[in-house]
Motif scaffolding. Structure first.
Motif, short mmCIF file in Angstrom:
data_model
loop_
_atom_site.label_atom_id
_atom_site.label_comp_id
_atom_site.label_asym_id
_atom_site.label_seq_id
_atom_site.Cartn_x
_atom_site.Cartn_y
_atom_site.Cartn_z
N VAL A 93 36.44 44.30 40.73
CA VAL A 93 37.36 44.82 41.74
C VAL A 93 38.61 43.95 41.83
N VAL A 94 38.44 42.64 41.63
CA VAL A 94 39.58 41.72 41.69
C VAL A 94 40.49 41.94 40.48
N SER A 95 39.89 42.02 39.29
CA SER A 95 40.67 42.20 38.07
C SER A 95 41.46 43.49 38.11
N ARG A 96 40.79 44.59 38.48
CA ARG A 96 41.46 45.89 38.49
C ARG A 96 42.59 45.92 39.51
N VAL A 173 48.03 39.13 49.30
CA VAL A 173 47.17 38.02 49.69
C VAL A 173 45.85 38.57 50.22
N PRO A 174 44.76 38.50 49.45
CA PRO A 174 43.46 38.93 49.97
C PRO A 174 43.08 38.12 51.19
N PRO A 180 37.34 39.03 46.97
CA PRO A 180 38.63 38.72 46.35
C PRO A 180 39.25 37.41 46.83
N GLN A 181 39.21 37.19 48.16
CA GLN A 181 39.82 35.95 48.68
C GLN A 181 39.05 34.72 48.19
N LEU A 182 37.73 34.78 48.18
CA LEU A 182 36.94 33.63 47.74
C LEU A 182 37.13 33.38 46.25
N GLY A 186 38.68 29.76 44.81
CA GLY A 186 38.14 28.91 43.77
C GLY A 186 39.06 28.76 42.58
N ARG A 187 39.66 29.86 42.16
CA ARG A 187 40.52 29.82 40.97
C ARG A 187 41.77 28.98 41.21
#
Length: 279
Positions: A93-96, A173-174, A180-182, A186-187
Motif C-alpha cells: 500500500v505504501v509503494s503503490r 505526509v502519512p 505508512p507512517q511507521l 524507519g526508512r
C-alpha cells in the motif's frame, strides 16, 4: 560503553548517543515497548550486524569473533546467528500510493505551470489528464475506482464542486501511527543516521548532512522560521521529485536507491545557567 574498558573516543560518543536515543525511548515508553523487550532486540541486532557487516573477506565469521565484537556470550551468539541480513520490504500500500502521488506531483501532464497537482476528472477521453490515466500509468493491478475509494476514505484526496479529484496536502505526509507512517519513520531515520555514520567512519565525508540552527530565539521568531523553512523544504522536495521522475523515464533500472530528505524542528529549549543561550 559501561564495561570499564571504553576508550576516550568511545566515551565521546556517550552524550550524542544519549541525545539521539532520548526521543526514541520516549516513543518506546509511549507505545509500551519495555526495557527488557528493547534489550532483546538490541542483542539480536548486535549479533546480526557483527555477523554480516564485520565479516572478514575470505574468512568464515565464527561465533567466537561475533562474541568478541559484541560482548555477547558465545552461547547466545550461537542461538541468534543465521537469521539473515535484514531486508527492508516496502508495504504494497505504501509503494503503490507513494508512486501515484510522486507522479501526480512530477509529471507535467498532471501539474499546472507552477508545478502544482491539477484537479483531475475521474476519466477523460484520449490524452486528457484524468485520475484513471494517472493510476493506470503506475499500476494495472488495481482499478482506479478502488484506489480513489481508498484515498477518499483515508483523506488523501477530496472531490471539488466539479466532481474532480483533488490531492490533499496531507497526502504528502502519512499520519496516525499507521503502517505508512511507521514505514517512513524507519526508512527516513535509518537513511539520515546511516549517512551520518558513513561520514564518521569513512575516510572522508561522503554524504551531504547539514543543518541551519539558531538558539536563544523568541517563540514568535521560532514559529516564523519554522513556517518559512517548511515552504523552502517543500519547494526543494518538489523540484527534486520532478527531476528524478524525468530522469527515471530513460533509466534502465538496477539495484541502487536514492533518498533526498529534509527535516524541520523547533522546541522550547531554555539554556542552562552554565551555558547562556547562543544566537
Amino acid at each position: 560503553m559501561s564495561d570499564g574498558n571504553a576508550t576516550s573516543e568511545d566515551a565521546a560518543l556517550h552524550a550524542p548517543v544519549a541525545r539521539l536515543l532520548r526521543p526514541l525511548v520516549r516513543l518506546f515508553v509511549a507505545r509500551g515497548i519495555t526495557f527488557p523487550a528493547l534489550t532483546n532486540l538490541l542483542r539480536e541486532l548486535y549479533v546480526n550486524v557483527a555477523e554480516y557487516d564485520f565479516a572478514l573477506p575470505g574468512k568464515e565469521q565464527t561465533d567466537s569473533r561475533v562474541s568478541l565484537l559484541t560482548g555477547i556470550h558465545r552461547k547466545e551468539v550461537r542461538r541468534l546467528r543465521g537469521a539473515g541480513a535484514p531486508v527492508s520490504a516496502v508495504p504494497a500500500v505504501v509503494s503503490r500510493t507513494s508512486r501515484i502521488i510522486a507522479r501526480w506531483l512530477a509529471d507535467p501532464r498532471f501539474t499546472d505551470g507552477q508545478g502544482r497537482p491539477l484537479p483531475l476528472p475521474r476519466a477523460a477521453p484520449g490524452e486528457t489528464p484524468s485520475f484513471e490515466a494517472l493510476v493506470s500509468g503506475v499500476t494495472r493491478d488495481l482499478r482506479p475506482r478502488a484506489v480513489l475509494d481508498e484515498w477518499l476514505d483515508r483523506g488523501l484526496a477530496t472531490l471539488d464542486a466539479e466532481d474532480r479529484i483533488v490531492l490533499a496536502e496531507g497526502a504528502y505526509v502519512p499520519k496516525g501511527g499507521g503502517e505508512p507512517q511507521l514505514y517512513y519513520f524507519g526508512r527516513n531515520l535509518h537513511d539520515h543516521i546511516a549517512a551520518s555514520v558513513a561520514n564518521i567512519v569513512g575516510e572522508a565525508p561522503r554524504f551531504l548532512e547539514r543543518a541551519v540552527h539558531y538558539d536563544g530565539l523568541s517563540e514568535d521568531l521560532a514559529k516564523r522560521l519554522e513556517a518559512r523553512a517548511r515552504e523552502i523544504a517543500m519547494e526543494a522536495l518538489h523540484q527534486a521529485n520532478r527531476e528524478a521522475h524525468a530522469a527515471c523515464q530513460g533509466d534502465p533500472g538496477g539495484e541502487h536507491r536514492w533518498n533526498f530528505g529534509i527535516y524541520v524542528y523547533a522546541e522550547a529549549a531554555p539554556a542552562s545557567p552554565q551555558a547562556p543561550a547562543a544566537r
